[in-house]
Design a protein around this motif. Structure first.
Motif, PDB file in Angstrom:
ATOM      1  N   ASN A  83       0.820  -1.209   0.000  1.00  0.00           N
ATOM      2  CA  ASN A  83       0.000   0.000   0.000  1.00  0.00           C
ATOM      3  C   ASN A  83       0.854   1.260   0.000  1.00  0.00           C
ATOM      4  O   ASN A  83       0.458   2.293  -0.564  1.00  0.00           O
ATOM      5  CB  ASN A  83      -0.932  -0.002   1.214  1.00  0.00           C
ATOM      6  N   ASP A  87       0.555   4.142  -2.759  1.00  0.00           N
ATOM      7  CA  ASP A  87       0.368   5.535  -2.323  1.00  0.00           C
ATOM      8  C   ASP A  87       1.390   6.463  -2.975  1.00  0.00           C
ATOM      9  O   ASP A  87       1.046   7.561  -3.429  1.00  0.00           O
ATOM     10  CB  ASP A  87       0.499   5.633  -0.798  1.00  0.00           C
ATOM     11  N   HIS A  90       0.533   7.215  -6.529  1.00  0.00           N
ATOM     12  CA  HIS A  90      -0.543   8.207  -6.627  1.00  0.00           C
ATOM     13  C   HIS A  90      -0.037   9.619  -6.314  1.00  0.00           C
ATOM     14  O   HIS A  90      -0.525  10.596  -6.889  1.00  0.00           O
ATOM     15  CB  HIS A  90      -1.673   7.844  -5.653  1.00  0.00           C
ATOM     16  N   ALA A 178      -5.716   1.518  -9.651  1.00  0.00           N
ATOM     17  CA  ALA A 178      -7.051   2.109  -9.581  1.00  0.00           C
ATOM     18  C   ALA A 178      -8.059   1.183 -10.246  1.00  0.00           C
ATOM     19  O   ALA A 178      -7.803   0.659 -11.339  1.00  0.00           O
ATOM     20  CB  ALA A 178      -7.060   3.479 -10.259  1.00  0.00           C
ATOM     21  N   HIS A 413     -15.962  -3.045  -4.015  1.00  0.00           N
ATOM     22  CA  HIS A 413     -14.836  -2.165  -4.341  1.00  0.00           C
ATOM     23  C   HIS A 413     -13.668  -2.286  -3.380  1.00  0.00           C
ATOM     24  O   HIS A 413     -12.593  -1.764  -3.643  1.00  0.00           O
ATOM     25  CB  HIS A 413     -15.306  -0.700  -4.363  1.00  0.00           C
ATOM     26  N   LYS A 414     -13.877  -2.965  -2.272  1.00  0.00           N
ATOM     27  CA  LYS A 414     -12.820  -3.058  -1.279  1.00  0.00           C
ATOM     28  C   LYS A 414     -12.021  -4.334  -1.480  1.00  0.00           C
ATOM     29  O   LYS A 414     -12.582  -5.420  -1.545  1.00  0.00           O
ATOM     30  CB  LYS A 414     -13.431  -3.037   0.124  1.00  0.00           C
ATOM     31  N   HIS A 418      -5.655  -1.349   0.312  1.00  0.00           N
ATOM     32  CA  HIS A 418      -6.517  -0.249   0.736  1.00  0.00           C
ATOM     33  C   HIS A 418      -6.163   1.067   0.043  1.00  0.00           C
ATOM     34  O   HIS A 418      -6.985   1.996   0.050  1.00  0.00           O
ATOM     35  CB  HIS A 418      -6.430  -0.086   2.256  1.00  0.00           C
ATOM     36  N   SER A 419      -4.974   1.160  -0.533  1.00  0.00           N
ATOM     37  CA  SER A 419      -4.572   2.385  -1.239  1.00  0.00           C
ATOM     38  C   SER A 419      -5.064   2.419  -2.683  1.00  0.00           C
ATOM     39  O   SER A 419      -4.872   3.405  -3.375  1.00  0.00           O
ATOM     40  CB  SER A 419      -3.044   2.520  -1.217  1.00  0.00           C
ATOM     41  N   GLN A 420      -5.663   1.346  -3.119  1.00  0.00           N
ATOM     42  CA  GLN A 420      -6.225   1.279  -4.467  1.00  0.00           C
ATOM     43  C   GLN A 420      -7.400   2.248  -4.573  1.00  0.00           C
ATOM     44  O   GLN A 420      -8.270   2.280  -3.717  1.00  0.00           O
ATOM     45  CB  GLN A 420      -6.694  -0.154  -4.724  1.00  0.00           C
ATOM     46  N   LYS A 421      -7.412   3.048  -5.631  1.00  0.00           N
ATOM     47  CA  LYS A 421      -8.468   4.038  -5.803  1.00  0.00           C
ATOM     48  C   LYS A 421      -9.563   3.522  -6.731  1.00  0.00           C
ATOM     49  O   LYS A 421      -9.349   2.591  -7.497  1.00  0.00           O
ATOM     50  CB  LYS A 421      -7.895   5.342  -6.362  1.00  0.00           C
ATOM     51  N   ALA A 423     -11.417   4.446  -9.811  1.00  0.00           N
ATOM     52  CA  ALA A 423     -11.450   5.365 -10.956  1.00  0.00           C
ATOM     53  C   ALA A 423     -12.789   5.272 -11.680  1.00  0.00           C
ATOM     54  O   ALA A 423     -13.363   6.273 -12.088  1.00  0.00           O
ATOM     55  CB  ALA A 423     -10.306   5.048 -11.925  1.00  0.00           C
TER      56      ALA A 423
END
Length: 431
Positions: A83, A87, A90, A178, A413-414, A418-421, A423
């Motif tokens: 993560n 991060d 991003h 993402a 979506h989870k 956890h740092s996955q966005k 989009a």
């Protein structure tokens, strides 16, 4: 004439761009490949030692305390693991990914496996690739956009080398950042990094486990002149729904155990100690040590493992759950390693169980579970689909696609990152 000159100039610029990135990627990929090879060799050695001296697992609680202390004094800023790298991509920054992440994660993952923690290897390899690429980003003094690219190539190199799947390694690096969006302008650098790292790792003598799907050729199709068995297709889709739900269970249970341990135990040393005791206790209550460690193979010929999940009777009906539970406890309570190989185990074991109940081909559904639970938990359906082709062959591609894509949609979506966005939402109702 002007158009021709413009095209030639454009092609020349593209060529220079690719040559530049080949030179930038080369040291990252080669060093990552070498380190992954060293990691896999030491991981195999640790597994052999644990198999030979099974009493060593009673030291797992102390190993957890040791790992916690190491990270307290030497691992500050690296605790987030994969993560952290996502991060930094991003943020277009490399300062948050220290080089010490590499020796620390390799050593602590091997310690986890040596003493019987249920964990994987992908997280370690990705962190190795990420920290090595961040180091070279500083050496080359790259700008923000190039820094993003080179961190992505580190992810691709680590993933491609650790599983021997260079194409899915490249796609994974693009897809994991993402949900619903990929950076196609980084495609070739990531592919180059993944291939070079995989080749480097293989040249060191590392051999990856071979899996086979053979039985589906005996199934006849319902509709004439169509190569897809329609009944099997709907069965695979049904399994895909369950694969997606299993990934939700994995993620939610991980969060629950982590929050509960922090709330009631508070001290990280006590958390690690308790986690080790739980893993040992549950294993002895189950009467088997097959759910400990990496789980690709078992010391016993009739033991439970990923390989055995491809065979009739190779796992028990709840083998998938016990591996899930022990992995979640291990990784949520202070031990180190990846989630992906345990997800392969969980998916393959559940696929075996599903096929046994529904009367489907065991090896096919084990393979589908292998890639589909991974697709759902990481939100990377394209990389998982391609991994199926790289690992099992191309003959059953439609079934790979159905299982991975359905599981992806039914996992929410989870995921484990956890740092996955987000989009692009999977569906409007899930926004």
């Amino acid at each position: 004439m002007k158009n021709k000159e413009f095209i030639l100039k454009e092609q020349w610029q593209i060529t220079k761009h690719l040559v530049r990135w080949l030179l930038l990627v080369l040291p990252v990929a080669v060093i990552t490949g070498l380190l992954v090879a060293l990691f896999l060799w030491t991981l195999d050695l640790a597994t052999e030692i644990r198999w030979q001296f099974s009493w060593i697992i009673f030291l797992l609680p102390l190993a957890g305390v040791f790992i916690t202390v190491l990270y307290k004094y030497f691992g500050k800023g690296t605790e987030l693991g994969n993560n952290l790298i996502i991060d930094q991509i991003h943020l277009n920054d490399n300062n948050g990914v220290p080089l010490r992440m590499t020796p620390l994660i390799i050593f602590t993952t091997v310690v986890t496996h040596l003493f019987g923690g249920s964990a994987g290897r992908e997280g370690t390899a990705v962190q190795v690739g990420g920290s090595i690429s961040a180091f070279f980003s500083k050496v080359f003094n790259l700008n923000q956009e190039d820094n993003t690219f080179i961190l992505m190539t580190g992810i691709a190199a680590g993933f491609g080398a650790v599983f021997g799947t260079p194409v899915s390694g490249a796609i994974f690096a693009l897809e994991v950042l993402a949900i619903g969006r990929m950076k196609y302008n980084a495609l070739l650098p990531c592919l180059m990094a993944s291939i070079i790292a995989d080749v480097t790792c293989s040249l060191c003598g590392i051999e990856h486990t071979k899996y086979h799907i053979d039985s589906v050729t005996t199934i006849t199709t319902i509709l004439p002149n169509i190569d897809i068995d329609v009944k099997l297709m709907f069965t695979v889709a049904s399994a895909g729904v369950l694969f997606g739900l299993i990934s939700i269970l994995f993620v939610q249970l991980s969060d629950f155990i982590k929050k509960t341990a922090t709330l009631y135990l508070k001290n990280k040393l006590i958390i690690a100690l308790t986690g080790g005791i739980l893993v040992i206790s549950i294993s002895y209550l189950l009467g088997t040590l097959d759910y400990l460690g990496i789980g690709v193979k078992s010391i016993n010929t009739d033991g439970i493992s990923i390989v055995s999940a491809f065979k009739q009777g190779g796992v028990n009906y709840f083998s998938w759950f016990w591996k899930l539970l022990l992995t979640v406890i291990t990784l949520s309570m202070g031990y180190k390693g990846g989630e992906v190989t345990p997800l392969f185990f969980i998916g393959a074991a559940f696929g075996n169980t599903f096929a046994s109940i529904c009367g489907g081909p065991i090896d096919l559904f084990a393979g589908l579970g292998f890639i589909a639970v991974f697709a759902a938990a990481t939100n990377t359906p394209i990389a998982s689909f391609i991994m199926g082709i790289e690992l099992f062959g191309s003959e059953y591609m439609p079934y790979y696609a159905i299982a991975c894509f359905v599981a992806y949609y039914f996992s929410g979506h989870k995921g484990i990152y956890h740092s996955q966005k987000i989009a692009v939402s999977k569906a409007n109702i899930l926004k």
